[in-house]
Structures are given as C-alpha cells and as structure tokens.
Design an enzyme around this catalytic site. Sequence first.
Site, PDB file in Angstrom:
ATOM      1  N   LYS A 204      43.449  44.307  48.137  1.00  0.00           N
ATOM      2  CA  LYS A 204      42.312  44.915  48.834  1.00  0.00           C
ATOM      3  C   LYS A 204      42.424  44.773  50.348  1.00  0.00           C
ATOM      4  O   LYS A 204      41.825  45.536  51.101  1.00  0.00           O
ATOM      5  CB  LYS A 204      41.010  44.335  48.314  1.00  0.00           C
ATOM      6  CG  LYS A 204      40.742  44.812  46.884  1.00  0.00           C
ATOM      7  CD  LYS A 204      39.416  44.356  46.325  1.00  0.00           C
ATOM      8  CE  LYS A 204      39.152  44.993  44.974  1.00  0.00           C
ATOM      9  NZ  LYS A 204      40.084  44.493  43.940  1.00  0.00           N
TER      10      LYS A 204
HETATM   11  C1  LIG Z   1      40.402  45.213  42.787  1.00  0.00           C
HETATM   12  C2  LIG Z   1      41.637  44.756  42.068  1.00  0.00           C
HETATM   13  C3  LIG Z   1      42.257  45.553  41.075  1.00  0.00           C
HETATM   14  C4  LIG Z   1      41.689  46.881  40.633  1.00  0.00           C
HETATM   15  O1  LIG Z   1      41.832  47.888  41.596  1.00  0.00           O
HETATM   16  P1  LIG Z   1      40.905  49.209  41.522  1.00  0.00           P
HETATM   17  O2  LIG Z   1      41.197  49.955  42.762  1.00  0.00           O
HETATM   18  O3  LIG Z   1      39.492  48.700  41.449  1.00  0.00           O
HETATM   19  O4  LIG Z   1      41.303  49.938  40.286  1.00  0.00           O
HETATM   20  C5  LIG Z   1      43.415  45.074  40.495  1.00  0.00           C
HETATM   21  N1  LIG Z   1      43.928  43.863  40.817  1.00  0.00           N
HETATM   22  C6  LIG Z   1      43.356  43.062  41.748  1.00  0.00           C
HETATM   23  C7  LIG Z   1      43.964  41.743  42.042  1.00  0.00           C
HETATM   24  C8  LIG Z   1      42.202  43.484  42.409  1.00  0.00           C
HETATM   25  O5  LIG Z   1      41.632  42.672  43.336  1.00  0.00           O
END
Ligand SMILES: *Cc1c(COP(=O)(O)O)cnc(C)c1O
Length: 461
Positions: free
Chosen positions: A111
């Site tokens: 993120k």
């Molecule tokens: C948020 C997240 C996801 C999922 O991603 P999306 O864009 O919500 O599908 C997968 N792995 C981790 C470690 C995350 O923090």
Amino acid sequence: MRYLSTRGGIEPVSFSQAVMMGLATDGGLLLPESIPQVDEATLTRWAGLSFTELAVEVMLPYMEGDIGRDELADLIPRSYAQFTSDEVTPLVAAGDLKILELFHGPTAAFKDVALQFLGKLFELLLERDGGRLNIIGATSGDTGSAAIYGVRGQALIDIFILYPKGRVSPIQERQMITVQDANVHNIAITGTFDDGQRIVKELFNDLEFKSEYSLGAVNSINWARILAQVVYYFYAWGRVNGGDCGKKISFSVPTGNFGDIFAGYIAKRMGLPVDRLILATNRNDILSRFVNTGLYQAGEVFSTISPSMDIQLSSNFERYLYFLMDEDSSQVSALMEQMTQEGKFEIPPAKRAQVAEIFTATATSEEETRQQIKETYEQTGYILDPHTAVGVHAARGMDDVVCLATAHPAKFGDAVKEAIGIEASPPPSLQNLMEKETRFEVLDADGDVIRGYMKATLAAK
Ligand SMILES: *Cc1c(COP(=O)(O)O)cnc(C)c1O
C-alpha cells in the site's frame, strides 16, 4: 483528462478534482473518460526506463491539462525517496518463481506504493489550489499505517485513523502509534473495525461537518491509488521481457478490495501484453466465486492468516463492472441497486465468458497457504508472507507468471513461523518498534465522540 462516475450521475471532473473527491457524489467510483493507449514502440522504449522515469510516462496522460510533466517528474522521485530499494519494486527470482517485491516502502506492505504518492500529490494540490485537508479513515491494519506514513509531517493535512483497540496485530498497531508527528492522530476505539467504518461513513454523511472541516478519504477508492499501482505492471513486464512485445506474461495478485488487480486490468487495457490476471483470494472468496460462477454474493467474513484480504464486498469491483457492462452506467447502477436490495446479482453467460478471457481465480485455504510458504522456503530459501503465498499458490502450474509480493514476511511473523519454524529478519522499518514511544487516544466507538475529538484537536492547533 476528464473523469466520470461509474453511476453516471455527475458532471465530468478534472484529475485533481477526482483525487480530492475520492468517492463520486452519486455514490459511484471515478474513472477516466478514456484509457490512454500505448503502442508497441512505446512499450519497448519504456522497458528501458527506471521505475521513477516509467511512472512519469504511465501516469502523465491521466493528468493531462491539470499536472504538467515537470511537476510530475519532480513529484515522483520525492514520493519514492523513502523506499529502501533503488528499483522501488524490484523483480526477484526464487527458483522458478518470479516475484515482484512491492514491500520496500516505510510500512513494509504494497500500500506504500500508492499512499506515498497520494500523500505527496495531496500536498502538491493543496499548495497549488489552497485549502487544508483532514483525512479520516478506519483501518483493520495495513491501510492505516501506510496512510499515516504518506502524510506525516505535512503542514496542510491532519490525519485521524480509527482502529479497533486490541484487534489489530501488535506490529500493525505499533507502526501507527509510534509516529510522533503533530498532524497524526491515532484513535483506538473500543469497538470493532466495522464500528470504525460506520463512524467514518457517518462523519462523511454529515455534509456540514464534511465541508466545514474539508474531510478527505484515503481508502482504496481513490483513483490516484489505482493509477500509482498501474506503473509496476509495466515495470515488471519490461524487466521480464526486455521490451519484446510478442511475449505476454501473467500476473498473480493477492486480492482483497480489488484495487491492485484492477490496476493490472487497466495496464492490460492500455496495451500491456498481459496474458492472464490471476485473482488470488483466501477463504474470503466472493471474487473468485464471481469469476468461476458469475454470481456475486457476499458471505460471512472469516479471519485468516492473510488478514489484509479478509474482505467480502470489494470497493473497487464496481470499476471493473463498469467496463464489463460496456461502460453503461445505467446497468452498473441497476446491478449495484440489486446488490443493495437482494445481497447478490448474477451476470449472463456471455459476460461470464468475457470475464474468463482475462481472469483466472482461485481461493486458497489457510492450510494450503502455510504449505506454500513451507514448500517455497524448502525449495528456494525464499520466505513468502501469507498474502503473497496465496498468490503463489493460485499460480501453480502456470507458465510465465509474475507473483506480486504484497507484504514483507517479517510483518506477519507468527504465520510464517508456524509454517517454517523461523521468522524472516525484519527490514529496518520494522525494527525496534516495541521500544519506541507511542501516541494515541482511546475513545468510545461513537460518531459524536469522534467528531468532538476532531473539532477540539483542530481548534487547539
Ligand atoms: C491491501 C492488501 C492486499 C489486497 O489488495 P487489494 O488492492 O485490496 O485487493 C493484499 N495484500 C496485502 C499485504 C495488503 O495489505
């Protein structure tokens, strides 16, 4: 570039308006009115660029008429200055596996790629256009810390993050509450994540409060987050294929809110030679059921060892639906209305076939996830975090796949230890977290209490 709502109920807005708006005022999600196309000569040229150079090329057409090349070329390196890899998102090999490491940012999860950029983008727009922003968000873990690190220390932004007291992992909590900047306000609510989300919605629906206090959101509905994630699909393709447009690759994407994989879909629509997008879910499998059956129906939410994917209704899914329904916002509105009324909808067989042309979907159990961590470790020495392991498992038996690694394995040490008996050594950002000083408030899970706290905090500044 102008932006429209998936529900068709707003006048077109500019890129910067779309970024500041987050959710469209008609309840839909914002999308560019057309997707810029990239030809083969350009793809080949882009394959030789660094991550930050490439980011400028990929993103610029989406900001046309709003942010210029020089501004963006200045913004992007600043956005990624805190990443510990020069490549930002390096592609590494583990045996036969190709792994795109997205976790070299300050909070050790993917993120950061989007939120470091969004934080700097907000700053640029506020300095340029005037005003202040008060970000409010609820988190169950990763988003809160990544959002905080995206805007910490900024003069024109305050950020208020609600998290359920005692219900996020100790590392995730520490990542948030050890940030000492005066513009960061951590609020441990005595309630659940759902209470947090309900309060955030309530405050956003209080239109007077919202406009008087310039409330902003950072959840994954913000178009700029998706856009920042499109870049690394191009980057990985260039690193694998060296710009040979005859060669397609597939991507396996650990999926929760459908943001990351939707960025891959946009890359494909722009012309990137993508073969398949592998939609990897844990036991919370609404999206893999949708791909495999055409039925979109929420079930119960289970807690798993890949908690950032413990989601039923995915906020970005509506964006894909818009393209699937041939950009017909009345059909999207009708399906979303049906979802609200009946809790489900089903797409016709012809549409299902269209979905299957692009997506392959697999739900992976917790046992399979642990098994995958163990197997990859034994065969290659590489340690997968549980989210990444879900993606690697879903890609088994397929050729030419890049697996997106969405978190550093040290961030989910318990699950890793259970699988292989040891923990991964933590990156610098996760070291000494337990010894650092903390700053947070404990408040009731009540909208009036939170609103009062925000007003008092901002008045005292
Ligand atoms: C948020 C997240 C996801 C999922 O991603 P999306 O864009 O919500 O599908 C997968 N792995 C981790 C470690 C995350 O923090």
